[in-house]
Design a protein around this motif. Structure first.
Motif, short mmCIF file in Angstrom:
data_model
loop_
_atom_site.label_atom_id
_atom_site.label_comp_id
_atom_site.label_asym_id
_atom_site.label_seq_id
_atom_site.Cartn_x
_atom_site.Cartn_y
_atom_site.Cartn_z
N ALA A 104 0.82 -1.21 0.00
CA ALA A 104 0.00 0.00 0.00
C ALA A 104 0.85 1.26 0.00
CB ALA A 104 -0.93 0.00 1.20
N GLY A 105 2.17 1.12 0.19
CA GLY A 105 3.05 2.28 0.19
C GLY A 105 3.18 2.95 1.54
N ILE A 106 2.77 2.28 2.61
CA ILE A 106 2.84 2.83 3.95
C ILE A 106 3.25 1.73 4.92
CG2 ILE A 106 0.40 2.40 4.41
CD1 ILE A 106 0.35 4.89 6.13
N GLU A 144 -0.43 8.15 -3.61
CA GLU A 144 -1.16 6.98 -4.11
C GLU A 144 -2.38 7.34 -4.95
OE1 GLU A 144 0.16 4.09 -3.73
OE2 GLU A 144 1.76 4.99 -2.54
N ARG A 145 -2.50 8.60 -5.36
CA ARG A 145 -3.66 8.99 -6.18
C ARG A 145 -3.38 8.76 -7.65
NH1 ARG A 145 -7.29 11.48 -3.03
NH2 ARG A 145 -6.52 12.39 -1.08
N SER A 146 -4.46 8.73 -8.42
CA SER A 146 -4.35 8.62 -9.88
C SER A 146 -4.24 10.02 -10.48
CB SER A 146 -5.57 7.90 -10.46
OG SER A 146 -5.64 6.57 -9.99
N CYS A 167 -8.22 -4.87 -4.72
CA CYS A 167 -7.05 -4.16 -4.18
C CYS A 167 -6.54 -3.18 -5.23
CB CYS A 167 -5.95 -5.16 -3.81
SG CYS A 167 -6.32 -6.17 -2.39
N SER A 168 -6.70 -1.92 -4.98
CA SER A 168 -6.24 -0.89 -5.91
C SER A 168 -5.65 0.27 -5.10
CB SER A 168 -7.39 -0.41 -6.80
OG SER A 168 -6.97 0.67 -7.61
N LYS A 169 -4.35 0.48 -5.21
CA LYS A 169 -3.72 1.59 -4.50
C LYS A 169 -4.22 2.92 -5.00
CE LYS A 169 0.60 0.65 -5.15
NZ LYS A 169 2.08 0.80 -5.03
N THR A 176 -7.96 -1.91 2.58
CA THR A 176 -9.27 -2.41 3.00
C THR A 176 -9.60 -3.74 2.30
OG1 THR A 176 -10.28 -1.00 1.30
CG2 THR A 176 -10.19 -0.14 3.54
N ALA A 177 -9.31 -3.84 1.02
CA ALA A 177 -9.58 -5.09 0.31
C ALA A 177 -8.68 -6.21 0.83
CB ALA A 177 -9.37 -4.89 -1.19
N LEU A 178 -7.40 -5.91 1.05
CA LEU A 178 -6.48 -6.92 1.58
C LEU A 178 -6.92 -7.36 2.97
CD1 LEU A 178 -3.86 -8.55 1.33
CD2 LEU A 178 -2.64 -6.57 2.25
#
Length: 395
Positions: A104-106, A144-146, A167-169, A176-178
Motif C-alpha cells: 500500500a506504500g505505507i 497513491e492517487r491517480s 485491491c487498488s492503491k 481495505t480489500a487486503l
C-alpha cells in the motif's frame, strides 16, 4: 484468537502427544505364551509403525483379511505432525497480511507505533509527533492517487466503488480489500480444519462435537470411542524358513487417551473460532461496504474537535472523507484508534482536516486566477483614473 492463541494451543498439544509417544512405550500388546522376548519387541514395533484395527467387544473378529484392513486406524502415528501442520495453517493468513500490506506504500506498524508514542511523551513532543504523522499521511495519500484520468481509470474507480474486494492503491482500496481478504482466509481456514480432520482420521469429524453433547445429555458412563479406541488388534506375519505364520495380537494404545480428549476440545475450540471469524468478517464487511460509515466515522471525530461549525463544513466533510482520505485513509485511522486512543485520532484528524482546508483554499485561488479574475494577493497595475487620483493626492 486464530494466529496467536490457536497456534500456541496446537503447538502445546503437539508437544504433549509427542512426549507421550517417545517417553515410554506408545503401544503395549498381549502375546501368546510361546512368544519369546525378542518376538514381543518386534511385534510392538511392527504394530506401531504399521496399523492396528478396531473391533468392538460385541463383534466377532472378522476372518476376512480385507475386512480387517478396511478397519485399520492410520492416523495416531501422525498426530503430532498434523497438529503442527494445523498450527501453520492458522498462521498463514497473518503471514499473507504481513507480507502484502507494505504494497500500500505505507508502513502501518511504524505509523501505529508513532501514534502510540504520543501518549507517553511531553506536550510539545506530542504536538510535534502528531503534526509529523499528519504530514506523512498527507504525503502518502497524495502519492497513491491517480493522475491519469483515462477511461480505464474511470471504469476501475466505478468498480471499486461497488466492490470492496478489489485491491487498488490508486483507488484507495488496497488496504481495505487486503484486510477483508485476510478475514476470508481466517474464516476459510477454520472451516477447512473440519474437513482436513475428516480426511486425516477417515471419520465424520464434522459431527463429532454434536455426538459428544448428545452423549453427555444421556448422563451415561463414558465409553470408548470408535474414533479413538484404546484396545485394538494387529496382524503380522513371521517367516520361519519356508513356513509363514500369521499372528493376531491384542494391543492397547495409551496415546489415544490423550488424542481423544485433545480432538474433543479442538472441535469445540474450532467451532468457537469459526463463529468469531464469521462475526468479525461480516462486521468489517458492513463497515467497508457502506460508504456512509466512512463519513460518519470521520464526522464523529471532527465534531468532537469542534471543526464542523455549519452546514457547509458538514458538506465539506463528505469530500474530506470520500475524496481525500478514501477507504485506505479511514482504515489507517481505525487501526490507529484501536491501537492507541480516541484522543490521538481526534488530534490527528484535526491536523489532516486543516491540511485539507489549506489545499481547498489554494485550489480555489488557483481556479480564480485561471479564469482571469483579480487575485487580491498579487499587486495589480493601476488604471489611468487611479493614476490621476494618485498624482492629485501627492500634490
Amino acid at each position: 484468537m486464530s494466529h496467536v492463541f490457536t497456534v500456541l494451543l496446537l503447538v502445546i498439544f503437539a508437544v504433549i502427544v509427542t512426549t507421550s509417544q517417545f517417553v515410554g512405550s506408545p503401544i503395549h500388546c498381549w502375546y501368546p505364551a510361546e512368544f519369546k522376548p525378542w518376538y514381543e519387541k518386534y511385534a510392538e514395533q511392527y504394530c506401531w509403525i504399521s496399523n492396528t484395527y478396531f473391533v468392538s467387544w460385541a463383534e466377532i473378529l472378522p476372518v476376512d483379511v480385507s475386512v480387517r484392513t478396511d478397519r485399520e486406524i492410520t492416523y495416531y502415528q501422525w498426530v503430532p505432525l498434523i497438529l503442527a501442520f494445523q498450527a501453520l495453517l492458522f498462521k498463514v493468513p497473518n503471514i499473507v497480511w504481513k507480507m502484502l500490506q507494505s504494497g500500500a506504500g505505507i508502513n502501518l506498524n511504524k505509523v501505529v507505533d508513532m501514534a502510540d508514542l504520543t501518549q507517553t511523551g511531553s506536550f510539545e513532543g506530542r504536538e510535534k509527533t502528531i503534526r509529523h504523522l499528519a504530514l506523512y499521511l498527507d504525503k502518502w495519500l497524495d502519492t497513491e492517487r491517480s493522475y491519469n484520468y483515462g477511461r480505464l481509470v474511470q471504469v476501475r474507480d466505478k468498480v471499486t466503488r461497488f466492490c470492496c474486494f478489489i485491491c487498488s492503491k490508486r483507488s484507495g482500496t488496497y488496504l481495505t480489500a487486503l484486510f477483508l481478504i485476510t478475514k476470508v482466509l481466517f474464516l476459510a481456514n477454520v472451516i477447512g480444519q473440519f474437513f482436513l480432520l475428516n480426511a486425516f482420521m477417515a471419520t465424520n469429524y464434522n459431527m463429532f462435537g454434536f455426538e459428544i453433547i448428545d452423549y453427555l445429555k444421556k448422563d451415561a458412563p463414558w465409553k470408548e470411542s470408535p474414533r479413538f479406541p484404546r484396545v485394538t488388534y494387529c496382524d503380522f506375519q513371521i517367516r520361519q524358513l519356508q513356513n509363514i505364520q500369521r499372528w493376531t495380537i491384542q494391543c492397547v494404545l495409551p496415546v489415544n487417551l490423550f488424542n481423544e480428549k485433545i480432538f474433543i476440545f479442538l472441535w469445540f475450540w474450532f467451532f468457537f473460532i469459526a463463529a468469531l471469524a464469521c462475526f468479525n468478517f461480516f462486521k468489517w464487511f458492513y463497515i467497508f461496504a457502506l460508504k456512509r460509515n466512512r463519513v460518519s466515522y470521520v464526522k464523529k471525530y471532527l465534531t468532537i474537535s469542534s471543526q464542523l461549525q455549519n452546514s457547509f463544513d458538514k458538506k465539506l466533510c463528505h469530500r474530506f472523507a470520500n475524496n481525500y482520505l478514501r477507504d485506505d485513509g479511514v482504515f489507517v485511522l481505525r487501526v490507529i484508534t484501536k491501537n492507541s486512543t480516541d484522543i490521538v485520532t481526534v488530534d490527528l484528524l484535526m491536523c489532516l482536516w486543516k491540511i485539507f482546508l489549506d489545499k481547498q483554499n489554494k485550489g480555489r485561488r488557483s481556479n480564480i486566477d485561471s479564469e482571469g479574475t483579480i487575485n487580491p494577493h498579487e499587486k495589480q497595475p493601476l488604471t489611468a483614473a487611479e493614476e490621476k487620483e494618485r498624482e492629485a493626492m501627492a500634490s
